[in-house]
Design an enzyme around this catalytic site. Sequence first.
Site, PDB file in Angstrom:
ATOM      1  N   GLY A 247      -1.846  29.840  26.050  1.00  0.00           N
ATOM      2  CA  GLY A 247      -2.179  29.043  24.715  1.00  0.00           C
ATOM      3  C   GLY A 247      -3.484  28.954  24.255  1.00  0.00           C
TER       4      GLY A 247
ATOM      5  CB  THR B  64      -6.653  24.848  25.141  1.00  0.00           C
ATOM      6  OG1 THR B  64      -6.071  24.232  23.752  1.00  0.00           O
ATOM      7  CG2 THR B  64      -7.895  24.048  25.494  1.00  0.00           C
TER       8      THR B  64
ATOM      9  CG  ASP C 203       2.787  21.890  24.141  1.00  0.00           C
ATOM     10  OD1 ASP C 203       1.846  22.268  23.281  1.00  0.00           O
ATOM     11  OD2 ASP C 203       3.369  22.404  24.956  1.00  0.00           O
TER      12      ASP C 203
ATOM     13  CE  LYS D 138       1.482  23.698  30.958  1.00  0.00           C
ATOM     14  NZ  LYS D 138       0.650  24.282  29.921  1.00  0.00           N
TER      15      LYS D 138
ATOM     16  CD  GLU E  43       2.384  27.225  30.478  1.00  0.00           C
ATOM     17  OE1 GLU E  43       1.293  27.468  29.568  1.00  0.00           O
ATOM     18  OE2 GLU E  43       3.266  26.334  30.256  1.00  0.00           O
TER      19      GLU E  43
ATOM     20  CE  LYS F 213      -2.661  20.046  21.665  1.00  0.00           C
ATOM     21  NZ  LYS F 213      -2.712  21.143  22.705  1.00  0.00           N
TER      22      LYS F 213
HETATM   23  C1  5RP Z   1       2.197  27.016  26.713  1.00  0.00           C
HETATM   24  C2  5RP Z   1       1.762  25.539  27.114  1.00  0.00           C
HETATM   25  C3  5RP Z   1       0.401  25.562  26.371  1.00  0.00           C
HETATM   26  O1  5RP Z   1      -0.526  25.166  27.437  1.00  0.00           O
HETATM   27  C4  5RP Z   1       0.638  24.371  25.264  1.00  0.00           C
HETATM   28  O2  5RP Z   1       1.344  24.943  24.541  1.00  0.00           O
HETATM   29  C5  5RP Z   1      -0.853  23.901  24.626  1.00  0.00           C
HETATM   30  O3  5RP Z   1      -1.100  25.182  23.712  1.00  0.00           O
HETATM   31  P1  5RP Z   1      -2.496  25.041  22.898  1.00  0.00           P
HETATM   32  O4  5RP Z   1      -3.578  25.101  23.899  1.00  0.00           O
HETATM   33  O5  5RP Z   1      -2.373  26.313  22.101  1.00  0.00           O
HETATM   34  O6  5RP Z   1      -2.523  23.911  22.136  1.00  0.00           O
HETATM   35  O7  5RP Z   1       2.077  24.904  27.619  1.00  0.00           O
HETATM   36  O8  5RP Z   1       3.402  27.255  27.348  1.00  0.00           O
END
Ligand code: 5RP
Length: 234
Positions: free
Chosen positions: A30, A32, A87, A97, A106, A124
């Site tokens: 993702g 982050t 998320d 997530k 993950e 979040k």
């Molecule tokens: C991917 C994930 C990510 O950690 C989640 O979607 C957060 O993403 P971002 O850091 O782009 O907001 O679970 O499967």
Amino acid sequence: MSNADDLKRQAAAKALELVKPGMRLGLGTGSTAAHFVDLLGQRVAQGLDVICVPTSERTRAQAQSLAIPLAELDDLPQLDLTIDGTDEFDPALRLIKGGGGALLREKIVAAASRRMVVITDASKAVETLGRFPLPVEVNRFGAEATRRLIEREAAKAGCRGPLTLRTEKGAPYVTDGGHYIFDCAFGTIPAPEELAARLVAIPGVVEHGLFIGYAQAVISAAAQGIEVYGSLEP
Ligand code: 5RP
């Protein structure tokens, strides 16, 4: 860099302080987690010795481009620390997530890690999980039958709302594991543990995006500063 992006990078930089020479790391997926991988790459270029398992092909490609040493989880089945995004997170550090489609790897990587630390921006944080549609990864075989069972079991756990087959460029989105994802817009998940138990009992469900009991800490960056929920102690 946008404000949100800047906050994600601050959270990633804080997590980098937890990384010590010789560590075996899980690398999340993702935007982050990508900041964390980027900062880690800088440290590796300066001589930091770590070995990492990526949670997606996307993260693998990024880490390879930064010459971060990688291993397969089969060759390195016990990890010291996984850093990943989320998320959603609630006060009990339960997560949703899978927005990036990598929830299966993950969760496998997080389960193989002694510690999972989540990095995020404060947007979040929720009181009750469910605002973000819960991703549920399913086998492609019989996906429609599985969708119906997810609806039925979710309703028993007090969750109702449309399930949408995730698509990409007009076709069903296919995960790294070769599966589909239903995004379940429940709005609120009153009993995450019960929902998780019901979902894993459905044969066609490969995994769901509820991460319960995985995160030891959440590093959440806001304009006012960084807040740490849980403990960053080893
Ligand atoms: C991917 C994930 C990510 O950690 C989640 O979607 C957060 O993403 P971002 O850091 O782009 O907001 O679970 O499967």
